[in-house]
Motif scaffolding. Structure first.
Motif, mmCIF file in Angstrom:
data_model
loop_
_atom_site.group_PDB
_atom_site.id
_atom_site.type_symbol
_atom_site.label_atom_id
_atom_site.label_comp_id
_atom_site.label_asym_id
_atom_site.label_seq_id
_atom_site.Cartn_x
_atom_site.Cartn_y
_atom_site.Cartn_z
ATOM 1 N N MET A 93 0.216 16.508 -4.393
ATOM 2 C CA MET A 93 1.463 16.323 -4.078
ATOM 3 C C MET A 93 1.303 15.249 -3.126
ATOM 4 O O MET A 93 0.669 14.675 -2.481
ATOM 5 N N ILE A 94 2.676 14.094 -3.442
ATOM 6 C CA ILE A 94 2.964 12.931 -2.750
ATOM 7 C C ILE A 94 3.737 13.118 -1.487
ATOM 8 O O ILE A 94 5.106 13.522 -1.690
ATOM 9 N N LYS A 95 3.803 12.898 -0.515
ATOM 10 C CA LYS A 95 4.513 12.904 0.773
ATOM 11 C C LYS A 95 4.966 11.580 1.064
ATOM 12 O O LYS A 95 4.257 10.463 1.183
ATOM 13 N N CYS A 96 6.243 11.228 1.275
ATOM 14 C CA CYS A 96 6.704 10.232 1.602
ATOM 15 C C CYS A 96 7.097 10.160 3.013
ATOM 16 O O CYS A 96 7.872 11.062 3.664
ATOM 17 N N HIS A 97 6.710 9.185 3.886
ATOM 18 C CA HIS A 97 6.910 9.187 5.247
ATOM 19 C C HIS A 97 8.219 8.055 5.790
ATOM 20 O O HIS A 97 8.354 7.655 6.692
ATOM 21 N N LEU A 98 9.184 7.970 4.743
ATOM 22 C CA LEU A 98 10.388 7.343 5.034
ATOM 23 C C LEU A 98 11.030 7.659 6.093
ATOM 24 O O LEU A 98 11.737 7.179 6.872
ATOM 25 N N SER A 99 11.203 9.038 6.216
ATOM 26 C CA SER A 99 12.080 9.573 7.394
ATOM 27 C C SER A 99 11.671 9.411 8.306
ATOM 28 O O SER A 99 12.320 9.281 9.507
ATOM 29 N N ARG A 100 10.244 9.662 8.644
ATOM 30 C CA ARG A 100 9.558 9.285 10.070
ATOM 31 C C ARG A 100 9.714 7.651 10.438
ATOM 32 O O ARG A 100 10.001 7.339 11.621
ATOM 33 N N LEU A 101 9.494 6.926 9.481
ATOM 34 C CA LEU A 101 9.741 5.546 9.597
ATOM 35 C C LEU A 101 11.120 5.146 9.956
ATOM 36 O O LEU A 101 11.411 4.329 11.082
ATOM 37 N N MET A 102 12.007 5.892 9.559
ATOM 38 C CA MET A 102 13.440 5.365 9.801
ATOM 39 C C MET A 102 13.711 6.100 11.208
ATOM 40 O O MET A 102 14.483 5.505 11.975
ATOM 41 N N GLY A 103 13.240 7.212 11.426
ATOM 42 C CA GLY A 103 13.456 7.879 12.807
ATOM 43 C C GLY A 103 12.740 7.252 13.857
ATOM 44 O O GLY A 103 13.416 6.989 15.119
ATOM 45 N N GLU A 104 11.798 6.644 13.822
ATOM 46 C CA GLU A 104 11.172 5.918 14.704
ATOM 47 C C GLU A 104 11.800 4.541 15.296
ATOM 48 O O GLU A 104 11.928 4.097 16.389
ATOM 49 N N VAL B 216 1.261 0.598 1.464
ATOM 50 C CA VAL B 216 2.012 1.542 0.816
ATOM 51 C C VAL B 216 1.281 2.958 1.143
ATOM 52 O O VAL B 216 1.917 3.992 1.085
ATOM 53 N N GLY B 217 -0.036 3.008 1.805
ATOM 54 C CA GLY B 217 -0.557 4.120 2.252
ATOM 55 C C GLY B 217 0.124 4.830 3.438
ATOM 56 O O GLY B 217 -0.084 5.628 4.028
ATOM 57 N N GLU B 218 0.774 3.819 4.167
ATOM 58 C CA GLU B 218 1.488 4.145 5.198
ATOM 59 C C GLU B 218 3.015 4.814 4.911
ATOM 60 O O GLU B 218 3.483 5.258 5.757
ATOM 61 N N ARG C 256 -1.124 11.197 -0.210
ATOM 62 C CA ARG C 256 -1.392 12.192 -1.077
ATOM 63 C C ARG C 256 -2.227 13.529 -0.338
ATOM 64 O O ARG C 256 -2.883 13.248 0.638
ATOM 65 N N VAL C 257 -1.095 14.599 -0.297
ATOM 66 C CA VAL C 257 -1.602 15.739 0.390
ATOM 67 C C VAL C 257 -2.127 16.899 -0.522
ATOM 68 O O VAL C 257 -1.397 16.829 -1.780
ATOM 69 N N PRO C 258 -3.266 17.729 -0.351
ATOM 70 C CA PRO C 258 -3.465 18.650 -1.441
ATOM 71 C C PRO C 258 -2.274 19.824 -1.454
ATOM 72 O O PRO C 258 -1.511 20.027 -0.656
ATOM 73 N N ASP C 259 -2.472 20.432 -2.887
ATOM 74 C CA ASP C 259 -1.134 21.167 -2.956
ATOM 75 C C ASP C 259 -1.251 22.728 -2.289
ATOM 76 O O ASP C 259 -2.265 22.957 -2.046
#
Length: 67
Positions: free
Chosen positions: A1-12, A58-60, A64-67
């Motif tokens: 599964m691919i996790k997107c950190h956009l919400s964290r980056l925007m929140g910071e 891109v890695g930030e 990719r996290v295990p299912d």
């Protein structure tokens, strides 16, 4: 599964979806789908613009996290 950190980056940075859309030129819907982690696919151009805007690799932005 691919996790997107956009919400964290925007929140910071205390940014709203409209702020990111305006600054990057990306469609608001694209940002919303990434923010909510419901996007099925993303254009490479969109990834590039987001990485450039936030000053991250891109890695930030994605992880990719295990299912």
């Amino acid at each position: 599964m691919i996790k997107c950190h956009l919400s964290r980056l925007m929140g910071e940075r205390k940014l709203k979806i409209a702020d990111v859309a305006r600054e990057t030129g990306l469609n608001r819907n694209t940002i919303t789908l990434l923010y909510q982690e419901t996007a099925a696919r993303v254009e490479l151009d969109a990834i590039d613009k987001l990485c450039k805007f936030f000053g991250v690799g891109v890695g930030e932005l994605f992880e990719r996290v295990p299912d």
